[in-house]
Scaffold this active site. Structure first.
Site, PDB file in Angstrom:
ATOM      1  N   LYS A  98       0.867  -1.194   0.000  1.00  0.00           N
ATOM      2  CA  LYS A  98       0.000   0.000   0.000  1.00  0.00           C
ATOM      3  C   LYS A  98       0.887   1.221   0.000  1.00  0.00           C
ATOM      4  O   LYS A  98       1.835   1.307   0.793  1.00  0.00           O
ATOM      5  CB  LYS A  98      -0.877  -0.007   1.261  1.00  0.00           C
ATOM      6  CG  LYS A  98      -1.788   1.196   1.357  1.00  0.00           C
ATOM      7  CD  LYS A  98      -3.072   0.986   0.585  1.00  0.00           C
ATOM      8  CE  LYS A  98      -3.822   2.281   0.321  1.00  0.00           C
ATOM      9  NZ  LYS A  98      -3.371   2.981  -0.919  1.00  0.00           N
ATOM     10  N   GLN A 119       7.244   3.831   3.990  1.00  0.00           N
ATOM     11  CA  GLN A 119       5.826   3.454   3.965  1.00  0.00           C
ATOM     12  C   GLN A 119       5.575   2.157   4.736  1.00  0.00           C
ATOM     13  O   GLN A 119       4.522   1.993   5.360  1.00  0.00           O
ATOM     14  CB  GLN A 119       5.372   3.301   2.505  1.00  0.00           C
ATOM     15  CG  GLN A 119       3.876   3.363   2.298  1.00  0.00           C
ATOM     16  CD  GLN A 119       3.329   4.779   2.264  1.00  0.00           C
ATOM     17  OE1 GLN A 119       3.905   5.664   1.651  1.00  0.00           O
ATOM     18  NE2 GLN A 119       2.200   5.002   2.916  1.00  0.00           N
ATOM     19  N   LYS A 122       5.414   3.247   8.288  1.00  0.00           N
ATOM     20  CA  LYS A 122       4.257   4.136   8.466  1.00  0.00           C
ATOM     21  C   LYS A 122       2.966   3.319   8.517  1.00  0.00           C
ATOM     22  O   LYS A 122       2.128   3.489   9.405  1.00  0.00           O
ATOM     23  CB  LYS A 122       4.203   5.126   7.289  1.00  0.00           C
ATOM     24  CG  LYS A 122       3.117   6.167   7.418  1.00  0.00           C
ATOM     25  CD  LYS A 122       2.850   6.928   6.128  1.00  0.00           C
ATOM     26  CE  LYS A 122       4.053   7.557   5.495  1.00  0.00           C
ATOM     27  NZ  LYS A 122       3.703   8.625   4.524  1.00  0.00           N
ATOM     28  N   LYS A 134       5.509   1.816  -3.005  1.00  0.00           N
ATOM     29  CA  LYS A 134       5.475   3.175  -3.564  1.00  0.00           C
ATOM     30  C   LYS A 134       5.768   3.078  -5.052  1.00  0.00           C
ATOM     31  O   LYS A 134       6.463   2.161  -5.481  1.00  0.00           O
ATOM     32  CB  LYS A 134       6.561   4.036  -2.903  1.00  0.00           C
ATOM     33  CG  LYS A 134       6.283   5.509  -2.995  1.00  0.00           C
ATOM     34  CD  LYS A 134       5.440   5.970  -1.843  1.00  0.00           C
ATOM     35  CE  LYS A 134       5.033   7.413  -1.973  1.00  0.00           C
ATOM     36  NZ  LYS A 134       4.380   7.879  -0.733  1.00  0.00           N
ATOM     37  N   ASP A 174       0.049  10.705  -4.540  1.00  0.00           N
ATOM     38  CA  ASP A 174       1.170  11.319  -3.831  1.00  0.00           C
ATOM     39  C   ASP A 174       1.447  12.605  -4.619  1.00  0.00           C
ATOM     40  O   ASP A 174       0.566  13.072  -5.362  1.00  0.00           O
ATOM     41  CB  ASP A 174       2.379  10.361  -3.802  1.00  0.00           C
ATOM     42  CG  ASP A 174       3.441  10.777  -2.788  1.00  0.00           C
ATOM     43  OD1 ASP A 174       3.264  10.500  -1.592  1.00  0.00           O
ATOM     44  OD2 ASP A 174       4.451  11.400  -3.182  1.00  0.00           O
ATOM     45  N   THR A 217      -4.395  13.668   5.534  1.00  0.00           N
ATOM     46  CA  THR A 217      -2.984  13.831   5.916  1.00  0.00           C
ATOM     47  C   THR A 217      -2.797  15.104   6.737  1.00  0.00           C
ATOM     48  O   THR A 217      -2.143  15.092   7.788  1.00  0.00           O
ATOM     49  CB  THR A 217      -2.075  13.834   4.667  1.00  0.00           C
ATOM     50  OG1 THR A 217      -2.459  12.756   3.820  1.00  0.00           O
ATOM     51  CG2 THR A 217      -0.621  13.685   5.046  1.00  0.00           C
ATOM     52  N   ASN A 248      -2.379  19.778  -0.914  1.00  0.00           N
ATOM     53  CA  ASN A 248      -3.371  19.119  -0.099  1.00  0.00           C
ATOM     54  C   ASN A 248      -3.013  19.056   1.395  1.00  0.00           C
ATOM     55  O   ASN A 248      -3.810  19.419   2.264  1.00  0.00           O
ATOM     56  CB  ASN A 248      -3.418  17.706  -0.722  1.00  0.00           C
ATOM     57  CG  ASN A 248      -4.489  16.875  -0.207  1.00  0.00           C
ATOM     58  OD1 ASN A 248      -5.612  17.331  -0.109  1.00  0.00           O
ATOM     59  ND2 ASN A 248      -4.151  15.652   0.125  1.00  0.00           N
ATOM     60  N   SER A 386      -6.811   5.903   3.761  1.00  0.00           N
ATOM     61  CA  SER A 386      -6.812   4.985   2.614  1.00  0.00           C
ATOM     62  C   SER A 386      -7.173   3.579   3.089  1.00  0.00           C
ATOM     63  O   SER A 386      -7.930   2.863   2.419  1.00  0.00           O
ATOM     64  CB  SER A 386      -5.434   4.934   1.954  1.00  0.00           C
ATOM     65  OG  SER A 386      -5.262   5.995   1.052  1.00  0.00           O
TER      66      SER A 386
HETATM   67  N1  GLU Z   1       1.142   9.129  -0.494  1.00  0.00           N
HETATM   68  C1  GLU Z   1       0.623   9.093   0.840  1.00  0.00           C
HETATM   69  C2  GLU Z   1       1.711   8.722   1.819  1.00  0.00           C
HETATM   70  O1  GLU Z   1       2.851   9.124   1.638  1.00  0.00           O
HETATM   71  C3  GLU Z   1      -0.627   8.222   0.940  1.00  0.00           C
HETATM   72  C4  GLU Z   1      -0.467   6.814   0.476  1.00  0.00           C
HETATM   73  C5  GLU Z   1      -1.756   6.014   0.420  1.00  0.00           C
HETATM   74  O2  GLU Z   1      -2.812   6.533   0.744  1.00  0.00           O
HETATM   75  O3  GLU Z   1      -1.660   4.841   0.033  1.00  0.00           O
HETATM   76  O4  GLU Z   1       1.522   8.099   2.827  1.00  0.00           O
END
Ligand code: GLU
Length: 456
Positions: A98, A119, A122, A134, A174, A217, A248, A386
């Site tokens: 994800k 990620q 995270k 990613k 992103d 976010t 955003n 998400s």
């Molecule tokens: N791009 C965002 C991040 O850096 C969201 C990623 C997502 O929702 O999958 O976490």
């Protein structure tokens, strides 16, 4: 850019780090992200001697799969172009891959590996069952017509579709990829596969998107910062905040700070920053959202609010404030910026972007008693919602604004508390070391899952 000397104490972490530095010497961003994680994991790896036997760390720093492909498209004049597309499927130990897709000229394997690696941790911190990945392309959407961006999105998805799926890998937006691009990619995915599934998040509300996803976010960042302030017995009331970026994340962070009684006085883009000492209130923010939607630059702010000032080519870190929120992109706060922040009385820095603060600047801020939150903890609200969008898609229901917002707030509070408590346990000399706390807490769940699943 010089790589910081990381002090990796645990012998197993150090061996993995030394090998990584040689193998990926040309991937500076990835090494910076991995070095800081391996440094902060040392105290917990000391207590887990068994994980070396199943090579957990060697696997943890190596993506499960990297897909690289060409993306051919034609511009409005019929001229062909070829960009490079990527998907880094980093780790699926705790759930499907994800993470977002970034369309920006700076996209490279180095940048996407650092983002994918961050990620993984995270997504683990969100407490939801999501692995990390990613992707993106070195395509610059600026100055392209709607039709050109649509054709690019369709071409990109024409290759990507075979590698993703609602239970395999779920991309989102992103930098350079917003709701419009997600929608075009979703349309192309559906056309090729003949399936309507939750394969992408950040979708429009009419076709499976979640309420609060655009705000998530920015709101999440400020909910997290509210917890940090609460831990030192204060709140946003009367606090002056500086924010970088105007997208955003920056927009909704600005909105939430204002709602909580704080005052945001800066926003920025690649051309410079604006300073509005009176505060960027809801009405002024609505104007920013409007002109940003028309792809206009940040100095447009002065056309309606001439009392504000525009500082061309500068970043806002030299402005006097209580809290700072870097919300633009990686590499925004270098050592000289960290020094300015400390000198100007900033007491809290929470990252809205991914890795906007260089590792040496983080160390400087922490040494000077600035409360510092790494993006993998403080900006996890986006991917968390998400995850909630995936849940809603699975049950084919949509939740109300209030439901999603309260879940988001709850998740951000949990991330804060887990990072805070973990830091207290493993880095007791630095009570509010959110960097160690987030890295260790995020790692533990992934490491346990990897260890349990055997050598895969
Ligand atoms: N791009 C965002 C991040 O850096 C969201 C990623 C997502 O929702 O999958 O976490």
């Amino acid at each position: 850019m010089a790589l910081k000397e990381f002090n990796v104490k645990n012998a197993y972490c150090k061996r993995v780090w030394d090998e990584l530095k040689v193998r990926y010497a040309d991937q500076e961003h990835f090494l910076q992200a991995a070095g800081l994680v391996l440094e902060t994991l040392s105290p917990v790896v000391d207590t887990m001697p068994g994980i070396e036997k199943t090579a957990v760390l060697e696997r943890f720093v190596e993506p499960e799969r990297i897909i690289m492909f060409r993306v051919p498209w034609t511009d409005d004049a019929g001229k062909p172009h070829v960009n490079r597309g990527f998907r880094v499927q980093f780790n699926s130990a705790i759930g499907p891959y994800k993470g977002g897709l970034r369309f920006s000229p700076e996209v490279s394997l180095d940048v996407l590996k650092f983002l994918g690696f961050e990620q993984v941790l995270k997504n683990s911190l969100t407490t939801l069952p999501m692995g990390g990945g990613k992707g993106g392309a070195d395509f610059d959407p600026h100055g392209k017509s709607d039709a050109e961006v649509m054709r690019f999105c369709q071409s990109f998805m024409t290759e990507l579709y075979r590698h993703i799926g609602a239970d395999t890998d779920v991309p989102a937006g992103d930098k350079g990829v917003g709701g419009r691009e997600v929608a075009w990619m979703f349309g192309q995915y559906k056309r090729i596969t003949n399936q309507f599934t939750g394969v992408l998040t950040g979708k429009g509300l009419d076709f499976g998107g979640s309420l609060i996803r655009p705000e998530a976010t920015g709101y999440g960042l400020i909910y997290f910062a509210e917890c940090m302030l609460k831990a030192v017995n204060t709140d946003f009331n009367g606090k002056t905040c500086i924010i970088s970026g105007d997208g955003n994340v920056a927009q909704y962070a600005c909105e939430k700070v204002t709602q909580l009684g704080g005052k945001v006085i800066t926003l920025s883009d690649s051309t410079g920053y604006i300073l509005d000492e009176d505060g960027i209130d809801a009405e002024k923010l609505a104007f920013v959202m409007q002109f940003r939607g028309e792809h206009k630059k940040i100095d447009t702010y002065l056309t309606k609010y001439p009392k504000a000032k525009f500082f061309k080519g500068e970043k806002p870190w030299g402005v006097k404030a209580d809290c700072a929120f870097p919300c633009a992109t990686q590499d925004e706060i270098y050592m000289e910026d960290a020094k300015k922040l400390v000198a100007n009385g900033v007491k809290l820095v929470a990252e809205g972007a991914n890795m906007p603060t260089r590792a040496d600047a983080i160390e400087y801020l922490q040494k000077n008693d600035v409360l510092f939150a790494p993006g993998k903890a403080s900006n996890a609200g986006g991917v968390a919602v998400s995850g909630l969008e995936m849940s809603q898609n699975s049950e084919r229901l949509s939740w109300t604004r209030e439901e999603v917002d309260s879940k988001l707030k709850h998740i951000m509070t949990q991330i804060h508390d887990n990072a805070y408590e973990t830091a207290k346990k493993y880095a007791p000399s630095k009570t509010t070391d959110y960097v160690s706390g987030a890295n260790i807490y995020g790692f533990l769940k992934v490491a346990r899952a990897m260890d349990a699943q055997g050598l895969v």
